[in-house]
Structure formats: structure tokens, C-alpha cells
Design an enzyme around this catalytic site. Structure first.
Site, PDB file in Angstrom:
ATOM      1  N   GLU A   1     -12.156  14.945   3.563  1.00 53.25           N
ATOM      2  CA  GLU A   1     -11.251  15.918   2.515  1.00 53.25           C
ATOM      3  C   GLU A   1     -12.115  15.612   1.125  1.00 53.25           C
ATOM      4  O   GLU A   1     -12.183  14.351   0.911  1.00 53.25           O
ATOM      5  CB  GLU A   1      -9.913  15.447   2.591  1.00 53.25           C
ATOM      6  CG  GLU A   1      -8.854  16.207   3.655  1.00 53.25           C
ATOM      7  CD  GLU A   1      -8.559  17.682   2.753  1.00 53.25           C
ATOM      8  OE1 GLU A   1      -9.299  18.085   2.146  1.00 53.25           O
ATOM      9  OE2 GLU A   1      -7.563  17.932   3.395  1.00 53.25           O
TER      10      GLU A   1
ATOM     11  N   PHE B   1      -4.747  18.248 -12.553  1.00 56.65           N
ATOM     12  CA  PHE B   1      -5.766  19.308 -11.892  1.00 56.65           C
ATOM     13  C   PHE B   1      -7.116  18.845 -12.315  1.00 56.65           C
ATOM     14  O   PHE B   1      -7.608  18.804 -13.441  1.00 56.65           O
ATOM     15  CB  PHE B   1      -5.275  20.417 -12.321  1.00 56.65           C
ATOM     16  CG  PHE B   1      -6.140  21.661 -11.582  1.00 56.65           C
ATOM     17  CD1 PHE B   1      -5.407  21.875 -10.296  1.00 56.65           C
ATOM     18  CD2 PHE B   1      -7.322  22.007 -11.699  1.00 56.65           C
ATOM     19  CE1 PHE B   1      -5.991  22.877  -9.356  1.00 56.65           C
ATOM     20  CE2 PHE B   1      -7.839  23.047 -10.786  1.00 56.65           C
ATOM     21  CZ  PHE B   1      -7.245  23.310  -9.763  1.00 56.65           C
TER      22      PHE B   1
ATOM     23  N   ASP C   1     -12.521  23.273  -7.422  1.00 56.40           N
ATOM     24  CA  ASP C   1     -12.863  24.357  -8.385  1.00 56.40           C
ATOM     25  C   ASP C   1     -11.536  24.693  -9.109  1.00 56.40           C
ATOM     26  O   ASP C   1     -10.388  24.189  -8.605  1.00 56.40           O
ATOM     27  CB  ASP C   1     -13.157  25.545  -7.502  1.00 56.40           C
ATOM     28  CG  ASP C   1     -12.011  25.976  -6.677  1.00 56.40           C
ATOM     29  OD1 ASP C   1     -11.995  27.222  -6.835  1.00 56.40           O
ATOM     30  OD2 ASP C   1     -11.425  25.431  -5.904  1.00 56.40           O
TER      31      ASP C   1
ATOM     32  N   ASP D   1      -3.746  15.710  -2.362  1.00 56.64           N
ATOM     33  CA  ASP D   1      -2.791  16.045  -3.481  1.00 56.64           C
ATOM     34  C   ASP D   1      -1.398  15.775  -2.902  1.00 56.64           C
ATOM     35  O   ASP D   1      -0.939  14.676  -2.746  1.00 56.64           O
ATOM     36  CB  ASP D   1      -3.002  17.537  -3.946  1.00 56.64           C
ATOM     37  CG  ASP D   1      -2.299  17.797  -5.153  1.00 56.64           C
ATOM     38  OD1 ASP D   1      -1.240  17.121  -5.406  1.00 56.64           O
ATOM     39  OD2 ASP D   1      -2.731  18.691  -5.902  1.00 56.64           O
TER      40      ASP D   1
END
Length: 203
Positions: A122, A175, A182, A126
Site C-alpha cells: 500500500e 492530504f 495524486d 488513511d
């Protein structure tokens, strides 16, 4: 195999070289969290641990598309034991900056995994929702065992208690982009992991 207690917590310190790299490589980068050198050093350590654990076995390395491609490519090249690879594509983000809570399978495995030893790769853990869903699905197919390695894990108090056997870096709940990660299909080719400038998605 080393557990997540041995992982590295990232302090938000940026060198002059990293500032220059940020300015020259991408607009929209707020700051670098993990430099290219630190990523490669950590991958070398992970590869050595996996080599030692699997020995003469031939594990199946399962990459979670698309974000894990850069990490998986470097990890498997750093390993010396025989292995096979396969990919799954699962989505819970789309073009958003937070998980939608809805997990969709976009691509399933090509290989049969019953009785196999799996290494799930991975890019980032999150909320843990997507990984939890993936592991439940894989375990139902009766592999011999599953190990999960993740380059990044966000420090989130409300995250699912999901299996992660090896984490490269614990990062703040922001983030992040780069090194396969991305925002709306951009920034995957950056060689480091960085925080996305909020102005990119609030404007």
C-alpha cells in the site's frame, strides 16, 4: 518482521535543498514531508526484512493501484528473493481529498491466491477502510498468510484498527502527494512525498 513500533515519525522540517526542489518540480506543493533519499533508505530496510522473512518461499506481491506503483517497483527491485507480482485497483477517493466511504473494485487479481503467501503493498493507510475491505476479500480466498507493508500511515485517532505489519513513515493527517500519490491524477511523478497546498482544491 519488524512491526510498526519501529517506524519513523516525520517532523515537518524542510531543508534549503528541499525548498529548491519543491519550487522547481511542482506548483501546488506546500512542503516536503519525506525526501527522496529517506524514502529509498527506508525501502532498502524493508526489502532486507522481507528477504529474511520469506527466505526460500516465493511470495506473491500484490500492489494496490495506482498509488502503490512507485513504492512497489522500488521495493521489489531492492529484494533479492524470487517473487511474483499482481495488482488490484480499488477506489474510495475519486478526485476528492477525503475518502467517500464507498469502496469500489476496479481491477481484481489475475493470480489464484489459495495457499499462497501474500505481501500486500500500500502507498498510504488513511482511514483504513479501503485496506480493511481489501484484506477481508483476500482472506476469504484462503491464502496461507498475508503481510501488509505501507509506505505511509496517517496519524488519525478515528482510523480503523486494520492490519499493517510494516510502515515506513507515520505522517500528519494532511492530504499528501508525490511518489505515486495524486490529486485529481496529478503529482504522482514527484520523487518525494509532500503536503498538497490547500489552495489547489479550495480555489
Amino acid at each position: 518482521m519488524t512491526g510498526s513500533n519501529d517506524t519513523v515519525t516525520i517532523a515537518p522540517q524542510v531543508s534549503g535543498e528541499e525548498r529548491l526542489q519543491t519550487e522547481s518540480r511542482a506548483r501546488g506543493v506546500a512542503r516536503i514531508l519525506v525526501s527522496e533519499r529517506r524514502i529509498q533508505d527506508e525501502i532498502a530496510a524493508m526489502a532486507a526484512e522481507l528477504d529474511a522473512e520469506y527466505g526460500d518461499d516465493q511470495p506473491l506481491m500484490v500492489g494496490v493501484l495506482t498509488g502503490a506503483v512507485a513504492f512497489m517497483a522500488d521495493l521489489m527491485k531492492a529484494m533479492t528473493i524470487p517473487l511474483q507480482i499482481d495488482f488490484m485497483a480499488i477506489s474510495s477517493y475519486g478526485a476528492a481529498t477525503k475518502s467517500s466511504g464507498v469502496v469500489r473494485i476496479l481491477k481484481d487479481l489475475n493470480e489464484e491466491i489459495e495457499g499462497r503467501r501474500l505481501i500486500v503493498v500500500e502507498d498510504i493507510v488513511d482511514s483504513g477502510l479501503t485496506l480493511q475491505y481489501l484484506l477481508e476479500m483476500l482472506k476469504a480466498r484462503q491464502p496461507k498468510d498475508i503481510r501488509v507493508v505501507a509506505l505511509l500511515k496517517k496519524d488519525k485517532p478515528d482510523a480503523f484498527d486494520v492490519q499493517v505489519d510494516r510502515v515506513g513513515f507515520h505522517i500528519p493527517d494532511e492530504f499528501v502527494i508525490g511518489y505515486g500519490l495524486d490529486y485529481a491524477g496529478q503529482y504522482r511523478n514527484l520523487p518525494y512525498v509532500a503536503v498538497l497546498d490547500p489552495s489547489v482544491y479550495t480555489s
